[in-house]
Design a protein around this motif. Structure first.
Motif, PDB file in Angstrom:
ATOM      1  N   TRP A  39      27.955  15.273  16.830  1.00  0.00           N
ATOM      2  CA  TRP A  39      28.578  14.232  16.072  1.00  0.00           C
ATOM      3  C   TRP A  39      28.169  12.483  17.690  1.00  0.00           C
ATOM      4  O   TRP A  39      28.143  11.971  16.104  1.00  0.00           O
ATOM      5  CB  TRP A  39      30.213  13.976  16.610  1.00  0.00           C
TER       6      TRP A  39
ATOM      7  N   ILE B 147      23.782  20.507  10.620  1.00  0.00           N
ATOM      8  CA  ILE B 147      23.999  19.675  12.424  1.00  0.00           C
ATOM      9  C   ILE B 147      24.333  21.824  12.885  1.00  0.00           C
ATOM     10  O   ILE B 147      23.966  22.269  14.065  1.00  0.00           O
ATOM     11  CB  ILE B 147      25.444  19.773  12.273  1.00  0.00           C
ATOM     12  N   TYR B 148      25.426  22.682  11.738  1.00  0.00           N
ATOM     13  CA  TYR B 148      24.868  24.634  12.252  1.00  0.00           C
ATOM     14  C   TYR B 148      23.747  24.080  12.328  1.00  0.00           C
ATOM     15  O   TYR B 148      23.480  25.506  13.298  1.00  0.00           O
ATOM     16  CB  TYR B 148      25.768  25.395  11.060  1.00  0.00           C
TER      17      TYR B 148
ATOM     18  N   GLU C 220      18.529  18.329   8.973  1.00  0.00           N
ATOM     19  CA  GLU C 220      17.797  19.106  10.190  1.00  0.00           C
ATOM     20  C   GLU C 220      16.062  18.945  11.479  1.00  0.00           C
ATOM     21  O   GLU C 220      16.328  18.988  12.228  1.00  0.00           O
ATOM     22  CB  GLU C 220      17.301  20.757   9.572  1.00  0.00           C
TER      23      GLU C 220
ATOM     24  N   PHE D 298      30.108  19.843  19.631  1.00  0.00           N
ATOM     25  CA  PHE D 298      30.557  19.624  18.338  1.00  0.00           C
ATOM     26  C   PHE D 298      30.740  17.253  18.712  1.00  0.00           C
ATOM     27  O   PHE D 298      30.144  16.921  18.182  1.00  0.00           O
ATOM     28  CB  PHE D 298      31.751  19.823  18.102  1.00  0.00           C
TER      29      PHE D 298
ATOM     30  N   SER E  83      26.211  19.442   7.106  1.00  0.00           N
ATOM     31  CA  SER E  83      26.999  20.601   7.981  1.00  0.00           C
ATOM     32  C   SER E  83      26.836  21.165   8.036  1.00  0.00           C
ATOM     33  O   SER E  83      25.974  22.170   9.180  1.00  0.00           O
ATOM     34  CB  SER E  83      28.441  20.405   7.026  1.00  0.00           C
TER      35      SER E  83
ATOM     36  N   PRO F 206      28.186  16.220   2.374  1.00  0.00           N
ATOM     37  CA  PRO F 206      28.995  16.938   3.346  1.00  0.00           C
ATOM     38  C   PRO F 206      28.102  18.132   3.879  1.00  0.00           C
ATOM     39  O   PRO F 206      28.296  18.496   4.461  1.00  0.00           O
ATOM     40  CB  PRO F 206      30.590  16.849   2.429  1.00  0.00           C
ATOM     41  N   ILE F 207      27.628  18.908   2.528  1.00  0.00           N
ATOM     42  CA  ILE F 207      27.436  20.286   2.424  1.00  0.00           C
ATOM     43  C   ILE F 207      26.276  20.366   3.722  1.00  0.00           C
ATOM     44  O   ILE F 207      26.138  21.555   4.134  1.00  0.00           O
ATOM     45  CB  ILE F 207      27.571  20.859   1.585  1.00  0.00           C
TER      46      ILE F 207
END
Length: 308
Positions: A207, A108-109, A181, A203, A105, A101-102
């Motif tokens: 997604w 994505i950022y 990334e 988002f 995430s 998850p980290i």
């Protein structure tokens, strides 16, 4: 003005030297490239031969299907590999729960939200985690993470599966984040712009557009991270303990395959003993695990690759 005889000879010799050099360079490069291949072959052959020696002393099926690992027993040594496999999988499971998850995430950022200046700063800082020596992570798990967990849940022992699992997860975050990334950034901007033009939010673009398009790279990064977690040595050696257990308890001392290899390699067994050869059998099992994960990563990458 016609060239002199000496100039013609020098020019001819220069052409010959170039031809010789063109023939030698591929040979040199081939020999350099062969070093890694020959080294890998040597490692595999060593594991195979020493593992065969181990199986001349311990029945194969007792090793594969046994659920008790007591190599140092004074009565009757038992070499059932499953307690070590279970210990390895416990740490790996927690690491993946933390890292996936980290890592995704963060990817994505960096891919969808961060500006170019922020990306130039954050990504190198994130990748610094990959350069921290694993023994430092091990002491961090033992002296910081474990006391914090004990303050929250006192039943957790000093040596447990949760603390090293969390720290292994932190260690592999850069691998997942960086590779994911890269996969997301390779998705053409025209696809993103088309989705935004249709009224999608950032988002929704990330997604429903970017992640499916970069799925092969994302899954491959996760599989490679799992392989890295399975093979981690120093963190689990310091913080997980040395108690092989065939159960589902995460709060007590465990032992992984790599931790057992470290234990025996420190001098707990003499050369030529069954315990000595057992580290090769465990190492070969670990090699099969990591090889399977790498093959799976290659398959996933090809299976879900998007063409643009």
């Amino acid at each position: 003005m016609r060239p002199s005889v000496q100039e013609m000879i020098a020019k001819s010799n220069g052409k010959k030297n170039k031809k010789v050099l063109e023939k030698i360079i591929p040979i040199i490069l081939f020999l350099i490239a062969s070093v890694s291949v020959l080294t890998s072959i040597g490692i595999v052959l060593t594991l195979i031969f020493e593992t065969i020696t181990f199986f001349t002393r311990v029945p194969f099926f007792d090793f594969i299907f046994g659920t008790t690992w007591l190599p140092f027993s004074n009565n009757e040594a038992q070499f059932g590999i499953w307690p070590l496999i279970i210990g390895t999988l416990k740490v790996t499971l927690i690491a993946i729960i933390v890292a996936v998850p980290i890592g995704i995430s963060a990817a994505i950022y960096l891919s969808e939200y961060a500006s170019e200046n922020v990306r130039r700063v954050v990504k190198p800082v994130l990748e610094v985690l990959a350069g921290v020596p694993t023994i430092v992570y091990g002491f961090f798990a033992l002296t910081f993470v474990t006391p914090v967990l004990q303050a929250i849940y006192p039943e957790i022992k000093i040596f447990n599966a949760i603390s090293p699992g969390i720290v292994v997860g932190i260690m592999i975050i850069p691998m997942i984040a960086s590779l994911s990334e890269d996969a997301m950034s390779s998705v053409p901007k025209s696809i993103r712009e088309g989705a935004l033009a249709m009224g999608s939010t950032k988002f929704e673009v990330a997604w429903k557009i970017t992640i499916p398009a970069a799925l092969s790279g994302i899954v491959a990064s996760i599989v490679l991270a799992v392989s890295r977690a399975i093979g981690e040595t120093m963190i689990v050696s310091l913080a997980a303990g040395s108690t092989p257990r065939f159960d589902g308890d995460f709060t007590g001392s465990i032992q992984t395959m790599t931790a057992y290899i470290v234990q025996v390699s420190k001098g707990d067994a003499g050369y030529g003993t069954t315990i000595y050869y057992s580290i090769y059998a465990v190492g070969f099992t670990l090699f099969l695990f990591t090889m399977a994960m790498n093959i799976l990563a290659g398959y996933v990458s090809k299976r879900f690759r998007e063409e643009y």
